[in-house]
Write a protein that holds these residues in place. Sequence first.
Motif, mmCIF file in Angstrom:
data_model
loop_
_atom_site.group_PDB
_atom_site.id
_atom_site.type_symbol
_atom_site.label_atom_id
_atom_site.label_comp_id
_atom_site.label_asym_id
_atom_site.label_seq_id
_atom_site.Cartn_x
_atom_site.Cartn_y
_atom_site.Cartn_z
ATOM 1 N N TRP A 177 0.846 -1.192 0.000
ATOM 2 C CA TRP A 177 0.000 0.000 0.000
ATOM 3 C C TRP A 177 0.884 1.245 0.000
ATOM 4 N N SER A 178 0.601 2.181 -0.874
ATOM 5 C CA SER A 178 1.378 3.423 -0.944
ATOM 6 C C SER A 178 0.763 4.468 -0.018
ATOM 7 N N ILE A 179 1.321 4.576 1.167
ATOM 8 C CA ILE A 179 0.845 5.582 2.112
ATOM 9 C C ILE A 179 1.036 6.983 1.545
ATOM 10 N N SER A 180 2.173 7.216 0.932
ATOM 11 C CA SER A 180 2.476 8.560 0.427
ATOM 12 C C SER A 180 1.450 8.996 -0.619
ATOM 13 N N ASP A 181 1.042 8.082 -1.505
ATOM 14 C CA ASP A 181 0.033 8.426 -2.510
ATOM 15 C C ASP A 181 -1.311 8.726 -1.851
ATOM 16 N N PHE A 182 -1.671 7.940 -0.843
ATOM 17 C CA PHE A 182 -2.933 8.137 -0.131
ATOM 18 C C PHE A 182 -2.936 9.504 0.557
ATOM 19 N N ILE A 183 -1.852 9.827 1.231
ATOM 20 C CA ILE A 183 -1.757 11.114 1.934
ATOM 21 C C ILE A 183 -1.821 12.277 0.960
ATOM 22 N N LYS A 184 -1.119 12.147 -0.139
ATOM 23 C CA LYS A 184 -1.094 13.217 -1.138
ATOM 24 C C LYS A 184 -2.446 13.386 -1.810
ATOM 25 N N HIS A 185 -3.096 12.276 -2.138
ATOM 26 C CA HIS A 185 -4.371 12.321 -2.858
ATOM 27 C C HIS A 185 -5.459 13.019 -2.052
ATOM 28 N N PHE A 186 -5.448 12.801 -0.730
ATOM 29 C CA PHE A 186 -6.493 13.380 0.116
ATOM 30 C C PHE A 186 -6.016 14.597 0.903
ATOM 31 N N HIS A 187 -4.820 15.081 0.578
ATOM 32 C CA HIS A 187 -4.289 16.327 1.171
ATOM 33 C C HIS A 187 -4.297 16.270 2.708
ATOM 34 N N LEU A 188 -3.741 15.185 3.232
ATOM 35 C CA LEU A 188 -3.757 14.996 4.677
ATOM 36 C C LEU A 188 -2.666 15.779 5.402
ATOM 37 N N GLY A 189 -1.620 16.141 4.694
ATOM 38 C CA GLY A 189 -0.539 16.876 5.334
ATOM 39 C C GLY A 189 0.287 15.993 6.251
ATOM 40 N N SER A 190 0.848 16.595 7.274
ATOM 41 C CA SER A 190 1.702 15.860 8.221
ATOM 42 C C SER A 190 0.849 15.257 9.336
ATOM 43 N N PRO A 191 1.239 14.105 9.860
ATOM 44 C CA PRO A 191 0.481 13.518 10.977
ATOM 45 C C PRO A 191 0.587 14.377 12.226
ATOM 46 N N VAL A 192 -0.467 14.364 13.026
ATOM 47 C CA VAL A 192 -0.443 15.107 14.285
ATOM 48 C C VAL A 192 0.207 14.279 15.388
ATOM 49 N N ALA A 193 0.230 12.953 15.209
ATOM 50 C CA ALA A 193 0.856 12.074 16.198
ATOM 51 C C ALA A 193 1.147 10.728 15.544
ATOM 52 N N ALA A 194 2.114 10.019 16.105
ATOM 53 C CA ALA A 194 2.480 8.698 15.585
ATOM 54 C C ALA A 194 3.131 7.888 16.702
ATOM 55 N N ASN A 195 3.009 6.585 16.597
ATOM 56 C CA ASN A 195 3.637 5.707 17.572
ATOM 57 C C ASN A 195 3.878 4.356 16.920
ATOM 58 N N GLN A 196 4.730 3.564 17.508
ATOM 59 C CA GLN A 196 4.976 2.227 16.999
ATOM 60 C C GLN A 196 5.488 1.326 18.106
ATOM 61 N N PHE A 197 5.280 0.025 17.917
ATOM 62 C CA PHE A 197 5.892 -0.964 18.781
ATOM 63 C C PHE A 197 6.506 -2.029 17.892
ATOM 64 N N LEU A 198 7.404 -2.834 18.445
ATOM 65 C CA LEU A 198 8.040 -3.913 17.712
ATOM 66 C C LEU A 198 7.702 -5.243 18.366
ATOM 67 N N THR A 199 7.469 -6.244 17.524
ATOM 68 C CA THR A 199 7.294 -7.596 18.033
ATOM 69 C C THR A 199 7.735 -8.566 16.950
ATOM 70 N N GLN A 200 7.911 -9.819 17.338
ATOM 71 C CA GLN A 200 8.284 -10.865 16.391
ATOM 72 C C GLN A 200 7.427 -12.092 16.646
ATOM 73 N N ASN A 201 7.499 -13.056 15.756
ATOM 74 C CA ASN A 201 6.744 -14.287 15.940
ATOM 75 C C ASN A 201 7.100 -14.926 17.280
ATOM 76 N N TYR A 202 6.105 -15.378 18.012
ATOM 77 C CA TYR A 202 6.343 -15.867 19.373
ATOM 78 C C TYR A 202 7.165 -17.146 19.413
ATOM 79 N N HIS A 203 7.328 -17.835 18.286
ATOM 80 C CA HIS A 203 8.162 -19.041 18.264
ATOM 81 C C HIS A 203 9.654 -18.707 18.130
ATOM 82 N N ASP A 204 9.983 -17.464 17.808
ATOM 83 C CA ASP A 204 11.343 -17.129 17.396
ATOM 84 C C ASP A 204 12.294 -16.702 18.502
ATOM 85 N N PHE A 205 11.799 -16.412 19.721
ATOM 86 C CA PHE A 205 12.734 -15.927 20.749
ATOM 87 C C PHE A 205 13.487 -17.074 21.384
#
Length: 205
Positions: A177-205
Motif C-alpha cells: 500500500w502506498s501511504i504517500s500516494d494516499f496522503i497526497k491524494h487526500f491532502h492529509l498533510g503531516s500527521p499530528v501524532a504517531a507511535n509504533q511498537f516492535l514484536t516478532q513471531n512468538y516461536h522465534d525468541f
Amino acid sequence: MKLLMAVILILGLMVMVAGRLPKNEDRMCVYRKLSQRDALFCKGNLKVIYPEIGDVGCMYVPECNGFRQKIGSWGKPSIKYSQAHENKKYILMMVDPDAPSRNNPKNRYWRHWLIVNIGGDGLKTGNISGHELTGYQPPSPPPQTGFHRYQFILFEQPEKGKPITLSSEEKAKRGSWSISDFIKHFHLGSPVAANQFLTQNYHDF
C-alpha cells in the motif's frame, strides 16, 4: 511499621522505573524501550493500549506471559490522544512497513487498520469510533522474519474535500500500500501524532 511501608513503596517504584514487572516468583517481565533510531518515529503522545500489557507505544512487546502470541489474537487496541479537538475528525492508520521482513520489505506497507471520521471526543478518552475502510488485523509477523514495526499514524481529517475512500485496487489487497500516494491524494498533510511498537513471531525468541 511506617518505615517498613516506605521501604516497600520505594522498592516497588524502583521495579516500575526499571520497566520490570513480576510474572511469577522466579521470573521478571522486562519492558524494553525501542532504540533511539526507532524511537524517533514516536511523537505526539499517541497511546496504543492492549489488554494486560497496557500502552505498548515505543517499546518491544515482552516475550513473557505469552504476550507476543496473545497480541496476535486480541482485538483492536484502545487508541488515546489527549490533545484531540472535540469538534474535529481524525484518520488513523496502522501499518507494517516490514512485510514480509525488515531486510526485505517488498510488501510494505501492509495495511492492518484504516479508520476515518474519528471523533475527537472519543480520541480524548480512548474510545474511538468512526468508519473503518480496512478492518483491524492483529500483528502477525511470520516465523523467522525478525522484529516487525507496527506503526500507528494519526492525521487530522480535512473539513472539506473529496470523501476519503480506498480505490478498488487498494481494497483488493492489504500489502504494498502506498501511504504517500494516499496522503497526497487526500491532502492529509503531516500527521499530528504517531507511535509504533516492535514484536516478532512468538516461536522465534
